[in-house]
Design a protein around this motif. Structure first.
Motif, PDB file in Angstrom:
ATOM      1  N   GLY A  64     -10.091  14.053   2.359  1.00  0.00           N
ATOM      2  CA  GLY A  64      -9.347  14.013   1.148  1.00  0.00           C
ATOM      3  C   GLY A  64      -9.193  15.154   0.826  1.00  0.00           C
ATOM      4  N   TRP A  88      -9.719   8.133   5.731  1.00  0.00           N
ATOM      5  CA  TRP A  88     -10.019   7.606   4.957  1.00  0.00           C
ATOM      6  C   TRP A  88      -8.762   6.897   4.327  1.00  0.00           C
ATOM      7  CZ3 TRP A  88     -12.647  11.413   0.611  1.00  0.00           C
ATOM      8  CH2 TRP A  88     -13.537  11.623   0.965  1.00  0.00           C
ATOM      9  N   SER A 113      -5.935  10.378   5.100  1.00  0.00           N
ATOM     10  CA  SER A 113      -6.960  11.951   5.671  1.00  0.00           C
ATOM     11  C   SER A 113      -8.224  11.451   6.228  1.00  0.00           C
ATOM     12  CB  SER A 113      -7.699  12.220   3.803  1.00  0.00           C
ATOM     13  OG  SER A 113      -7.853  13.150   4.202  1.00  0.00           O
ATOM     14  N   THR A 170      -6.660  16.893   2.690  1.00  0.00           N
ATOM     15  CA  THR A 170      -4.624  16.840   2.784  1.00  0.00           C
ATOM     16  C   THR A 170      -4.784  15.020   3.076  1.00  0.00           C
ATOM     17  OG1 THR A 170      -5.675  17.095   5.233  1.00  0.00           O
ATOM     18  CG2 THR A 170      -4.646  19.178   3.476  1.00  0.00           C
ATOM     19  N   TRP A 171      -3.489  14.795   3.103  1.00  0.00           N
ATOM     20  CA  TRP A 171      -3.347  14.085   3.580  1.00  0.00           C
ATOM     21  C   TRP A 171      -1.681  13.579   3.670  1.00  0.00           C
ATOM     22  CZ3 TRP A 171      -6.543   9.792   1.886  1.00  0.00           C
ATOM     23  CH2 TRP A 171      -7.683   9.828   0.560  1.00  0.00           C
ATOM     24  N   SER A 172      -1.587  12.532   4.711  1.00  0.00           N
ATOM     25  CA  SER A 172      -0.652  12.080   5.580  1.00  0.00           C
ATOM     26  C   SER A 172      -0.103  10.944   5.280  1.00  0.00           C
ATOM     27  CB  SER A 172      -0.395  12.452   7.214  1.00  0.00           C
ATOM     28  OG  SER A 172      -1.637  11.084   7.573  1.00  0.00           O
ATOM     29  N   GLU A 173       1.391  10.571   5.111  1.00  0.00           N
ATOM     30  CA  GLU A 173       2.007   9.124   4.594  1.00  0.00           C
ATOM     31  C   GLU A 173       1.752   7.751   5.822  1.00  0.00           C
ATOM     32  OE1 GLU A 173       5.278   7.503   2.047  1.00  0.00           O
ATOM     33  OE2 GLU A 173       4.592   8.950   1.938  1.00  0.00           O
ATOM     34  N   ARG A 199      -5.434   5.215   1.535  1.00  0.00           N
ATOM     35  CA  ARG A 199      -5.416   5.438  -0.096  1.00  0.00           C
ATOM     36  C   ARG A 199      -4.572   4.280  -0.303  1.00  0.00           C
ATOM     37  NH1 ARG A 199      -5.378  10.847  -3.163  1.00  0.00           N
ATOM     38  NH2 ARG A 199      -3.313  11.217  -1.758  1.00  0.00           N
ATOM     39  N   GLU A 211      -1.546   6.086   2.148  1.00  0.00           N
ATOM     40  CA  GLU A 211      -1.988   7.501   2.279  1.00  0.00           C
ATOM     41  C   GLU A 211      -3.375   7.852   3.407  1.00  0.00           C
ATOM     42  OE1 GLU A 211      -0.206  11.038  -0.623  1.00  0.00           O
ATOM     43  OE2 GLU A 211      -1.224   8.554  -1.002  1.00  0.00           O
TER      44      GLU A 211
END
Length: 437
Positions: free
Chosen positions: A365, A400, A361, A367-370, A402, A359
């Motif tokens: 952090g 970022w 951002s 919001t997150w997108s895949e 993850r 993911e």
């Protein structure tokens, strides 16, 4: 009373984030960083970074802007391209993240981790490997024997130093201050360790392997070992462990273990003995050099930073943790005027486990997108991820990454501290500047 000496910006923030903000950007009212970032402090931080910070309201307390924390100094070894040398006795060097963008790590960009002195003779001619101990048929094999008596295979395998990321811990741990680049994913050619052990006939009494190489101790004392680690016999019989004689289709580089080495993917690189001369199958846990606590060991339970942990409470590191790294763009990149998005690439890996998602951002952090994952080359290879990141306005951004493994374990923002600085799998952050159109 003398004031505490601050050794680094990272240490300053980890010890006292309010003081860090005050020293760098001005007074923090009532310890409220978000209030601080709504006023003069935000202007001061933006001026230091050279841009406004659109998502400043989401910045965690004590966050060091990655653009301030990063420093680079390139140093080239013979046969290596752009590696940063951390130590010259023994030779240790890491690769900046942006030079690890290839799906398969070129030999010239694969990190170097040594514990002793590289042997003078790294020629394949006359080299012999002994397999002995708890086996029915001890073996003595040349490299030509390996090639002719066993199936030769090639796999892309991730190999990472157990101390990769040590520079991110505070209090600091002794040892090479690796940042991100003690990781590589080359194609290794060799024979399966499993096949060689099975030909030798592993006895039911076998518990562990012990590995030996031709490198010598830094002291020059021939009776001392530079490094001799091993692994449980169950791991030794994994079909993706190799006795390797080539890297990326060419003979091994001398600093990467020529002419023969182990490649034990997913576990600390110290298990992958270089300049390999002997594998001793044992009826107990191996007790060679760097097998003793606290070498390549971590506390069996979480501890507060700086805790003095009893030796009896350490456990040996096995599988490495889930981790990811952004390799393109290089941190600190400034977009072209009017450019509001960029293509992102990187890699993720997780020791013995597979990666299920990565993911991204760009708002600290909130919001997150895949990201999209490319097909895996083979088990134990890292996986490459790709994404498109958009920016709503000009200013300073952090991207970022993850990763999450197949056991549902995701990278933390900050990894748990341990006395030797192992297993730092904190999320990778890069800085991006978006100029006014």
């Amino acid at each position: 009373m003398a004031s505490k000496k601050i050794r680094s910006l990272r240490e300053l923030y980890q010890d006292d984030p309010q003081r860090a903000d005050a020293l760098l950007f001005g007074r923090v009212p009532h310890g409220d960083r978000r209030g601080f970032l709504r006023g003069a402090g935000l202007a001061a931080m933006g001026a230091t970074l050279g841009a406004a910070i659109p998502f400043h309201r989401f910045m965690p307390s004590g966050l060091i802007p990655v653009a301030l924390a990063e420093t680079t100094e390139e140093f080239v070894l013979e046969g290596k391209d752009g590696l940063i040398v951390l130590n010259d006795r023994p030779i240790n060097a890491e690769t900046p993240a942006h030079l690890l963008d290839d799906d398969v790590t070129p030999t010239a960009r694969h990190f170097v981790r040594n514990n002793g002195i590289v042997p003078d003779n790294t020629s394949a001619e006359g080299w012999k490997l002994v397999i002995d101990g708890e086996v029915e048929r001890p073996l003595e094999l040349t490299i030509e024997d390996l090639k002719s008596q066993f199936e030769v295979v090639e796999y892309a395998l991730q190999l990472e130093c157990g101390g990769n990321g040590r520079a991110g811990f505070n209090p600091p741990a002794k040892g090479n201050q690796w940042t991100l680049g003690a990781i590589g994913n080359s194609k290794w050619t060799g024979v399966r360790l499993k096949d060689v052990l099975e030909k030798a006939g592993v006895k039911p009494s076998a518990v562990y392997t012990g590995h030996f190489g031709a490198d010598t101790h830094l002291s020059g004392d021939p009776d001392k070992q530079a490094l001799s680690r091993g692994m449980p016999i169950e791991k030794a019989l994994d079909p993706y462990n190799l006795i390797a004689f080539q890297q990326n289709g060419q003979d091994l580089h001398p600093l990467n273990g020529a002419p023969l080495r182990l490649v034990v993917p997913g576990w600390p690189g110290s298990c992958s003995q270089k300049w390999l001369t002997r594998i001793w199958v044992r009826d107990r846990k191996h007790d060679g050099s760097k097998m003793e606590v606290p070498s390549y060991s971590v506390p069996a339970y979480p501890v507060a930073p700086g805790t003095d942990v009893p030796e009896a409470d350490f456990v040996t590191i096995h599988s490495m943790p889930v981790k990811s790294m952004i390799t393109s763009p290089q941190s600190g990149e400034t977009l072209e005027p009017g450019q509001k998005s960029l293509a992102l690439r990187g890699h993720a890996w997780a020791g013995d486990a597979g990666i299920t998602k990565v993911e991204i951002s760009n708002d600290f952090g909130a919001t997150w997108s895949e990201a999209t994952l490319k097909p895996l080359m083979n088990p134990y290879s890292w996986v490459t991820f790709e994404s498109e990141v958009s920016f709503p306005t000009h200013g300073y951004y952090e991207i970022w990454a993850r990763a999450t493994d197949e056991n549902g374990i995701a990278q933390p923002f900050a990894a748990p501290w341990n006395p030797k600085g192992y297993l730092n799998n904190a999320m990778h952050r890069i800085a991006v500047m978006v100029p006014r159109a």
